[in-house]
Design a protein around this motif. Sequence first.
Motif, PDB file in Angstrom:
ATOM      1  N   LEU A 207       4.195   8.776 -17.266  1.00  0.00           N
ATOM      2  CA  LEU A 207       2.915   8.762 -16.547  1.00  0.00           C
ATOM      3  C   LEU A 207       2.302   7.365 -16.544  1.00  0.00           C
ATOM      4  O   LEU A 207       1.774   6.908 -15.519  1.00  0.00           O
ATOM      5  CB  LEU A 207       1.952   9.761 -17.189  1.00  0.00           C
ATOM      6  N   VAL A 208       2.347   6.689 -17.690  1.00  0.00           N
ATOM      7  CA  VAL A 208       1.802   5.334 -17.758  1.00  0.00           C
ATOM      8  C   VAL A 208       2.559   4.408 -16.812  1.00  0.00           C
ATOM      9  O   VAL A 208       1.958   3.584 -16.104  1.00  0.00           O
ATOM     10  CB  VAL A 208       1.876   4.809 -19.217  1.00  0.00           C
ATOM     11  N   HIS A 209       3.877   4.538 -16.787  1.00  0.00           N
ATOM     12  CA  HIS A 209       4.679   3.717 -15.874  1.00  0.00           C
ATOM     13  C   HIS A 209       4.317   4.006 -14.418  1.00  0.00           C
ATOM     14  O   HIS A 209       4.183   3.075 -13.603  1.00  0.00           O
ATOM     15  CB  HIS A 209       6.159   3.997 -16.122  1.00  0.00           C
ATOM     16  N   GLU A 210       4.139   5.282 -14.070  1.00  0.00           N
ATOM     17  CA  GLU A 210       3.812   5.649 -12.693  1.00  0.00           C
ATOM     18  C   GLU A 210       2.427   5.152 -12.297  1.00  0.00           C
ATOM     19  O   GLU A 210       2.215   4.667 -11.191  1.00  0.00           O
ATOM     20  CB  GLU A 210       3.895   7.173 -12.527  1.00  0.00           C
ATOM     21  N   VAL A 211       1.449   5.265 -13.208  1.00  0.00           N
ATOM     22  CA  VAL A 211       0.097   4.768 -12.922  1.00  0.00           C
ATOM     23  C   VAL A 211       0.127   3.264 -12.687  1.00  0.00           C
ATOM     24  O   VAL A 211      -0.527   2.742 -11.768  1.00  0.00           O
ATOM     25  CB  VAL A 211      -0.858   5.122 -14.083  1.00  0.00           C
ATOM     26  N   LEU A 214       1.545   2.635  -9.198  1.00  0.00           N
ATOM     27  CA  LEU A 214       0.583   2.972  -8.145  1.00  0.00           C
ATOM     28  C   LEU A 214      -0.547   1.946  -8.085  1.00  0.00           C
ATOM     29  O   LEU A 214      -1.018   1.590  -6.999  1.00  0.00           O
ATOM     30  CB  LEU A 214       0.019   4.370  -8.385  1.00  0.00           C
ATOM     31  N   GLN A 215      -0.988   1.475  -9.230  1.00  0.00           N
ATOM     32  CA  GLN A 215      -2.049   0.466  -9.265  1.00  0.00           C
ATOM     33  C   GLN A 215      -1.592  -0.825  -8.583  1.00  0.00           C
ATOM     34  O   GLN A 215      -2.339  -1.438  -7.807  1.00  0.00           O
ATOM     35  CB  GLN A 215      -2.463   0.199 -10.700  1.00  0.00           C
ATOM     36  N   ALA A 216      -0.358  -1.230  -8.851  1.00  0.00           N
ATOM     37  CA  ALA A 216       0.176  -2.437  -8.212  1.00  0.00           C
ATOM     38  C   ALA A 216       0.270  -2.249  -6.695  1.00  0.00           C
ATOM     39  O   ALA A 216      -0.031  -3.170  -5.921  1.00  0.00           O
ATOM     40  CB  ALA A 216       1.540  -2.767  -8.794  1.00  0.00           C
ATOM     41  N   ARG A 217       0.648  -1.040  -6.262  1.00  0.00           N
ATOM     42  CA  ARG A 217       0.754  -0.765  -4.823  1.00  0.00           C
ATOM     43  C   ARG A 217      -0.607  -0.787  -4.145  1.00  0.00           C
ATOM     44  O   ARG A 217      -0.763  -1.327  -3.035  1.00  0.00           O
ATOM     45  CB  ARG A 217       1.430   0.597  -4.619  1.00  0.00           C
ATOM     46  N   VAL A 218      -1.638  -0.219  -4.809  1.00  0.00           N
ATOM     47  CA  VAL A 218      -2.997  -0.231  -4.260  1.00  0.00           C
ATOM     48  C   VAL A 218      -3.499  -1.661  -4.116  1.00  0.00           C
ATOM     49  O   VAL A 218      -4.108  -2.032  -3.099  1.00  0.00           O
ATOM     50  CB  VAL A 218      -3.940   0.600  -5.150  1.00  0.00           C
ATOM     51  N   GLU A 219      -3.257  -2.490  -5.128  1.00  0.00           N
ATOM     52  CA  GLU A 219      -3.683  -3.888  -5.053  1.00  0.00           C
ATOM     53  C   GLU A 219      -2.975  -4.611  -3.907  1.00  0.00           C
ATOM     54  O   GLU A 219      -3.572  -5.440  -3.208  1.00  0.00           O
ATOM     55  CB  GLU A 219      -3.407  -4.583  -6.381  1.00  0.00           C
ATOM     56  N   GLU A 220      -1.722  -4.292  -3.687  1.00  0.00           N
ATOM     57  CA  GLU A 220      -0.968  -4.900  -2.596  1.00  0.00           C
ATOM     58  C   GLU A 220      -1.547  -4.502  -1.240  1.00  0.00           C
ATOM     59  O   GLU A 220      -1.718  -5.348  -0.341  1.00  0.00           O
ATOM     60  CB  GLU A 220       0.498  -4.464  -2.690  1.00  0.00           C
ATOM     61  N   LEU A 221      -1.896  -3.207  -1.079  1.00  0.00           N
ATOM     62  CA  LEU A 221      -2.485  -2.737   0.181  1.00  0.00           C
ATOM     63  C   LEU A 221      -3.869  -3.336   0.404  1.00  0.00           C
ATOM     64  O   LEU A 221      -4.229  -3.710   1.538  1.00  0.00           O
ATOM     65  CB  LEU A 221      -2.563  -1.205   0.179  1.00  0.00           C
ATOM     66  N   GLU A 222      -4.669  -3.448  -0.641  1.00  0.00           N
ATOM     67  CA  GLU A 222      -5.990  -4.056  -0.511  1.00  0.00           C
ATOM     68  C   GLU A 222      -5.875  -5.513  -0.074  1.00  0.00           C
ATOM     69  O   GLU A 222      -6.665  -6.000   0.744  1.00  0.00           O
ATOM     70  CB  GLU A 222      -6.741  -3.954  -1.836  1.00  0.00           C
ATOM     71  N   GLN A 223      -4.891  -6.209  -0.623  1.00  0.00           N
ATOM     72  CA  GLN A 223      -4.695  -7.602  -0.239  1.00  0.00           C
ATOM     73  C   GLN A 223      -4.297  -7.712   1.226  1.00  0.00           C
ATOM     74  O   GLN A 223      -4.779  -8.603   1.955  1.00  0.00           O
ATOM     75  CB  GLN A 223      -3.614  -8.230  -1.126  1.00  0.00           C
TER      76      GLN A 223
END
Length: 260
Positions: A207-211, A214-223
Amino acid sequence: MAAPMFKRIREDIDCVFGRDPAVRSRVEVFFCYPGFHAIRFYLVANALWRWRFRLAGRFISHLGRWFTGIEIHPGAKIGRRFFIDHGMGVVIGETAEIGDDVTLYHGVTLGGVTWTPGKRHPSLGNNVVVGAGAQVLGPITVGEGARIGANAIVLKDVAPGLTMVGVAARPAAAKPRAVDGDAVTFPAYGASSPDLSDSVTRSIDNLVHEVGRLQARVEELEQDVNDKCAVPGEGAQVDGDSNCETVDQDNRGERRSANC
């Protein structure tokens, strides 16, 4: 009569080699290993128990507990080549059943959790190893070749070959046993590997790895959105499908919003 007795003594001494790296000689086992002494007291007490001299059997068992710190009820059934390492604080209940080539460490309890007459204590199959401080409770079955890690609390049946860890005990990660040439290394304290993990720990790690992913992907989309919506000055154009909002500064220093 004497020949089987001496054969049993020799078996109980020889089984220590390969399970305890500290052993140096058979003489040392005979004089200095409380687990070996506890088995001698048990065999006498068990014989008296089976001959229905119950009080005498319990008294011999009590003497064994006093001399060794290991309490084995004379009614327990114990197989051959049983080894108790260190031994202090081991308790084995009346209806416990132990197979051949089983190893227990100090502080282990094979106990009951009910007052119901009949089978109240665990049954251990052949080649089971129970680590220090582990509590195996109730009329459960621990399958052949299973390992119980130190301080585990086992309340349910254990399938053959599993390694159980934790409170309440759960199957640990399945790992191949370490080998030295063609010989399988003895799993001291019931731990087949120094980096065992239980199923709950593995789930949390996943779960920690998946979170994190997902956090890295959200930051990429925001950028990406920020790059598309950046307005260098008045009159900047962005595709009509975008509904992003940019902030600009007018001549009087006030902030205003523009749909781009």
